[in-house]
Design a protein around this motif. Structure first.
Motif, PDB file in Angstrom:
ATOM      1  N   MET A  87       0.810  -1.221   0.000  1.00 32.78           N
ATOM      2  CA  MET A  87       0.000   0.000   0.000  1.00 32.78           C
ATOM      3  C   MET A  87       0.848   1.278   0.000  1.00 32.78           C
ATOM      4  SD  MET A  87      -2.970  -0.927  -0.578  1.00 32.78           S
ATOM      5  CE  MET A  87      -3.686   0.721  -0.421  1.00 32.78           C
ATOM      6  N   PRO A  88       1.891   1.411   0.835  1.00 32.54           N
ATOM      7  CA  PRO A  88       2.724   2.616   0.747  1.00 32.54           C
ATOM      8  C   PRO A  88       3.394   2.765  -0.620  1.00 32.54           C
ATOM      9  CG  PRO A  88       3.090   1.506   2.830  1.00 32.54           C
ATOM     10  CD  PRO A  88       2.273   0.569   1.993  1.00 32.54           C
ATOM     11  N   THR A  89       3.880   1.661  -1.179  1.00 37.62           N
ATOM     12  CA  THR A  89       4.530   1.726  -2.488  1.00 37.62           C
ATOM     13  C   THR A  89       3.527   2.151  -3.553  1.00 37.62           C
ATOM     14  OG1 THR A  89       5.985  -0.068  -1.773  1.00 37.62           O
ATOM     15  CG2 THR A  89       5.965   0.453  -4.119  1.00 37.62           C
ATOM     16  N   ARG A  90       2.347   1.588  -3.516  1.00 32.68           N
ATOM     17  CA  ARG A  90       1.302   1.949  -4.486  1.00 32.68           C
ATOM     18  C   ARG A  90       0.921   3.422  -4.353  1.00 32.68           C
ATOM     19  NH1 ARG A  90      -3.623  -1.993  -4.319  1.00 32.68           N
ATOM     20  NH2 ARG A  90      -1.962  -3.361  -5.147  1.00 32.68           N
ATOM     21  N   THR A  91       0.820   3.899  -3.119  1.00 32.73           N
ATOM     22  CA  THR A  91       0.458   5.297  -2.883  1.00 32.73           C
ATOM     23  C   THR A  91       1.509   6.243  -3.435  1.00 32.73           C
ATOM     24  OG1 THR A  91      -0.789   4.690  -0.903  1.00 32.73           O
ATOM     25  CG2 THR A  91      -0.105   6.988  -1.088  1.00 32.73           C
ATOM     26  N   LEU A  92       2.775   5.931  -3.225  1.00 36.32           N
ATOM     27  CA  LEU A  92       3.858   6.757  -3.759  1.00 36.32           C
ATOM     28  C   LEU A  92       3.847   6.755  -5.287  1.00 36.32           C
ATOM     29  CD1 LEU A  92       6.684   5.686  -1.293  1.00 36.32           C
ATOM     30  CD2 LEU A  92       5.707   7.989  -1.475  1.00 36.32           C
ATOM     31  N   VAL A 105      14.419   9.916  -9.333  1.00 34.04           N
ATOM     32  CA  VAL A 105      14.742   8.542  -8.925  1.00 34.04           C
ATOM     33  C   VAL A 105      13.810   8.097  -7.815  1.00 34.04           C
ATOM     34  CG1 VAL A 105      16.540   9.384  -7.344  1.00 34.04           C
ATOM     35  CG2 VAL A 105      16.580   7.007  -8.088  1.00 34.04           C
ATOM     36  N   PHE A 106      13.441   6.833  -7.861  1.00 32.71           N
ATOM     37  CA  PHE A 106      12.611   6.207  -6.832  1.00 32.71           C
ATOM     38  C   PHE A 106      13.350   4.976  -6.340  1.00 32.71           C
ATOM     39  CE2 PHE A 106       8.527   3.551  -6.052  1.00 32.71           C
ATOM     40  CZ  PHE A 106       8.516   3.905  -4.705  1.00 32.71           C
ATOM     41  N   ILE A 107      13.825   5.032  -5.098  1.00 31.48           N
ATOM     42  CA  ILE A 107      14.504   3.890  -4.481  1.00 31.48           C
ATOM     43  C   ILE A 107      13.493   3.208  -3.580  1.00 31.48           C
ATOM     44  CG2 ILE A 107      16.391   3.148  -2.981  1.00 31.48           C
ATOM     45  CD1 ILE A 107      17.987   5.556  -3.923  1.00 31.48           C
ATOM     46  N   SER A 108      13.058   2.024  -3.959  1.00 31.92           N
ATOM     47  CA  SER A 108      12.015   1.326  -3.210  1.00 31.92           C
ATOM     48  C   SER A 108      12.573   0.008  -2.689  1.00 31.92           C
ATOM     49  CB  SER A 108      10.792   1.074  -4.099  1.00 31.92           C
ATOM     50  OG  SER A 108       9.714   0.571  -3.339  1.00 31.92           O
ATOM     51  N   GLN A 109      12.650  -0.074  -1.383  1.00 30.20           N
ATOM     52  CA  GLN A 109      13.272  -1.211  -0.719  1.00 30.20           C
ATOM     53  C   GLN A 109      12.638  -2.547  -1.117  1.00 30.20           C
ATOM     54  OE1 GLN A 109      16.039  -2.142   0.665  1.00 30.20           O
ATOM     55  NE2 GLN A 109      15.907  -1.328   2.736  1.00 30.20           N
ATOM     56  N   SER A 110      13.480  -3.537  -1.298  1.00 33.64           N
ATOM     57  CA  SER A 110      13.061  -4.936  -1.422  1.00 33.64           C
ATOM     58  C   SER A 110      13.963  -5.709  -0.463  1.00 33.64           C
ATOM     59  CB  SER A 110      13.183  -5.421  -2.863  1.00 33.64           C
ATOM     60  OG  SER A 110      12.671  -6.736  -2.999  1.00 33.64           O
ATOM     61  N   ARG A 140       5.757  -9.025  -5.318  1.00 30.85           N
ATOM     62  CA  ARG A 140       4.623  -8.106  -5.402  1.00 30.85           C
ATOM     63  C   ARG A 140       5.034  -6.680  -5.030  1.00 30.85           C
ATOM     64  NH1 ARG A 140      -0.813 -11.380  -3.547  1.00 30.85           N
ATOM     65  NH2 ARG A 140      -0.156 -13.466  -4.198  1.00 30.85           N
ATOM     66  N   TRP A 141       5.903  -6.563  -4.072  1.00 32.54           N
ATOM     67  CA  TRP A 141       6.433  -5.271  -3.631  1.00 32.54           C
ATOM     68  C   TRP A 141       7.170  -4.586  -4.785  1.00 32.54           C
ATOM     69  CZ3 TRP A 141      10.373  -5.403   1.020  1.00 32.54           C
ATOM     70  CH2 TRP A 141      10.465  -4.141   1.619  1.00 32.54           C
ATOM     71  N   GLU A 142       8.040  -5.332  -5.442  1.00 34.85           N
ATOM     72  CA  GLU A 142       8.800  -4.781  -6.556  1.00 34.85           C
ATOM     73  C   GLU A 142       7.895  -4.418  -7.727  1.00 34.85           C
ATOM     74  OE1 GLU A 142      12.069  -7.262  -7.655  1.00 34.85           O
ATOM     75  OE2 GLU A 142      13.008  -7.211  -5.663  1.00 34.85           O
ATOM     76  N   ALA A 143       6.909  -5.240  -7.996  1.00 39.27           N
ATOM     77  CA  ALA A 143       5.994  -4.974  -9.105  1.00 39.27           C
ATOM     78  C   ALA A 143       5.271  -3.646  -8.907  1.00 39.27           C
ATOM     79  CB  ALA A 143       4.994  -6.120  -9.248  1.00 39.27           C
ATOM     80  N   GLU A 144       4.894  -3.344  -7.675  1.00 35.21           N
ATOM     81  CA  GLU A 144       4.238  -2.061  -7.404  1.00 35.21           C
ATOM     82  C   GLU A 144       5.180  -0.900  -7.720  1.00 35.21           C
ATOM     83  OE1 GLU A 144       1.172  -1.380  -6.597  1.00 35.21           O
ATOM     84  OE2 GLU A 144       0.452  -3.420  -6.211  1.00 35.21           O
ATOM     85  N   ALA A 145       6.439  -1.008  -7.308  1.00 38.60           N
ATOM     86  CA  ALA A 145       7.397   0.077  -7.531  1.00 38.60           C
ATOM     87  C   ALA A 145       7.659   0.293  -9.024  1.00 38.60           C
ATOM     88  CB  ALA A 145       8.711  -0.233  -6.812  1.00 38.60           C
ATOM     89  N   LEU A 146       7.650  -0.774  -9.793  1.00 38.99           N
ATOM     90  CA  LEU A 146       7.934  -0.668 -11.227  1.00 38.99           C
ATOM     91  C   LEU A 146       6.794  -0.011 -12.001  1.00 38.99           C
ATOM     92  CD1 LEU A 146       9.679  -4.122 -11.751  1.00 38.99           C
ATOM     93  CD2 LEU A 146      10.747  -1.853 -11.837  1.00 38.99           C
ATOM     94  N   GLY A 147       5.702   0.312 -11.312  1.00 34.90           N
ATOM     95  CA  GLY A 147       4.620   1.057 -11.950  1.00 34.90           C
ATOM     96  C   GLY A 147       4.875   2.551 -12.009  1.00 34.90           C
ATOM     97  N   ALA A 148       6.008   3.026 -11.526  1.00 36.58           N
ATOM     98  CA  ALA A 148       6.352   4.451 -11.565  1.00 36.58           C
ATOM     99  C   ALA A 148       6.456   4.924 -13.011  1.00 36.58           C
ATOM    100  CB  ALA A 148       7.665   4.693 -10.822  1.00 36.58           C
ATOM    101  N   PRO A 149       6.303   6.227 -13.249  1.00 40.56           N
ATOM    102  CA  PRO A 149       6.410   6.759 -14.622  1.00 40.56           C
ATOM    103  C   PRO A 149       7.732   6.385 -15.275  1.00 40.56           C
ATOM    104  CG  PRO A 149       5.568   8.436 -13.120  1.00 40.56           C
ATOM    105  CD  PRO A 149       5.995   7.285 -12.259  1.00 40.56           C
ATOM    106  N   ASP A 150       7.714   6.284 -16.596  1.00 39.10           N
ATOM    107  CA  ASP A 150       8.908   5.881 -17.341  1.00 39.10           C
ATOM    108  C   ASP A 150      10.080   6.835 -17.132  1.00 39.10           C
ATOM    109  OD1 ASP A 150       7.509   3.731 -18.338  1.00 39.10           O
ATOM    110  OD2 ASP A 150       7.022   4.688 -20.255  1.00 39.10           O
TER     111      ASP A 150
END
Length: 298
Positions: A87-92, A105-110, A140-150
């Protein structure tokens, strides 16, 4: 850089703020009423975050997530492990997608849990994911982060077992050793992808500007088994490591948590990080033990 940080209150987040504030401007996301100008309130469970928070940031770092060892893995706590990361990753990501000027840059922990239980296999960033619960959470966590803009460079640090004086695995290993009751866990031959807290926060800062994207393994460049780590700590404190807790007992007492947190074998290598020029202050179990000894005597 102007950095927006989620998950600032944990062991890594607290140390990372100290590191980043030497050179950068850090704003923290909090779930309570802000107490100072460098705090912004959000509600990730409801997907609520003011878009201006990410528009004013050059970088976003996401460390959100309930502690893996924060409770027994009941069905309810397993759901918490998922939701507190997704949820936090999706919100960001949603805020970035709505922003006219998203961060660079978006650094999203895994986590190293992505790889599961892999025996003696050498695991670079190209290795496949595993079959454990933590592996599924990480995917699933990583997949959410990879939804960031190109336009946003997304970095997924797969952090190993962080050795910190004030939390995580280290105190549980160190206290018995200092009391002449040093203990290893299970067979002791399982590979632990350890990293010192010092190198963890230095690596996260390095990733802000390093030309890397996608998964990046964050673990020391010298893989070590649990026995090697405990023996190095024992030697540094001139203490023996006498005992071994059987794997069967760990599983009986704390179940799946004991297996996935303590007994899986993950021989991870930080290939992308070292190739990009990052140097470790604590690259070996012996240097880790010396660092820990200095901390405890400072």
């Amino acid at each position: 850089m102007r950095i927006l940080l989620a998950g600032a209150s944990g062991t890594i987040g607290t140390a990372l703020i100290r590191q980043l504030e030497k050179n950068h401007e850090v704003t923290r996301l909090v779930r309570r009423a802000p107490r100072e100008p460098r705090e912004i309130r959000w509600n990730p469970a409801a997907g609520e975050l003011d878009v201006s928070a990410v528009e004013n940031a050059d970088a976003v770092i996401n460390l959100s997530g309930a502690g893996i060892a924060g409770g027994l893995w009941t069905r309810s706590y397993k759901e918490t492990l998922y939701s507190s990361r997704i949820m936090p990753t999706r919100t960001l990501v949603q805020a970035m997608r709505a922003a006219h000027h998203p961060p660079e840059v978006f650094i999203s922990q895994s986590a190293s849990g992505y790889y599961g239980d892999r025996g003696d296999d050498v695991l670079t960033e190209a290795a496949a994911s595993g079959q454990t619960l933590l592996a599924d959470i990480c995917r699933r966590w990583e997949a959410e982060a990879l939804g960031a803009p190109d336009s946003v460079r997304v970095v997924l640090p797969r952090t190993g077992i962080v050795m910190a004086q004030g939390g995580g695995a280290l105190p549980n290993l160190l206290v018995p050793i200092r009391l002449f009751a040093g203990t290893s866990l299970g067979p002791g031959r399982q590979w632990w992808p350890w990293i010192s807290l010092n190198d963890e926060v230095r690596a996260l800062e390095f990733l802000l500007t390093a030309p890397l994207s996608g998964a990046v393994n964050l673990s020391a460049p010298t893989p070590a088994t649990l026995d090697t780590i405990t023996l190095a700590l024992g030697k540094a404190f001139s203490r023996p490591v006498w005992f071994r807790v059987p794997a069967s007992l760990l599983k009986a007492v704390i179940g799946q948590l004991g297996y996935e947190l303590l007994l899986v074998s993950t021989r991870m290598e930080p290939r992308k990080l070292t190739a990009a020029g990052f140097t470790f202050d604590e690259p070996t179990p012996e240097s880790l033990a010396s660092w820990v000894r200095r901390l405890t005597h400072s």
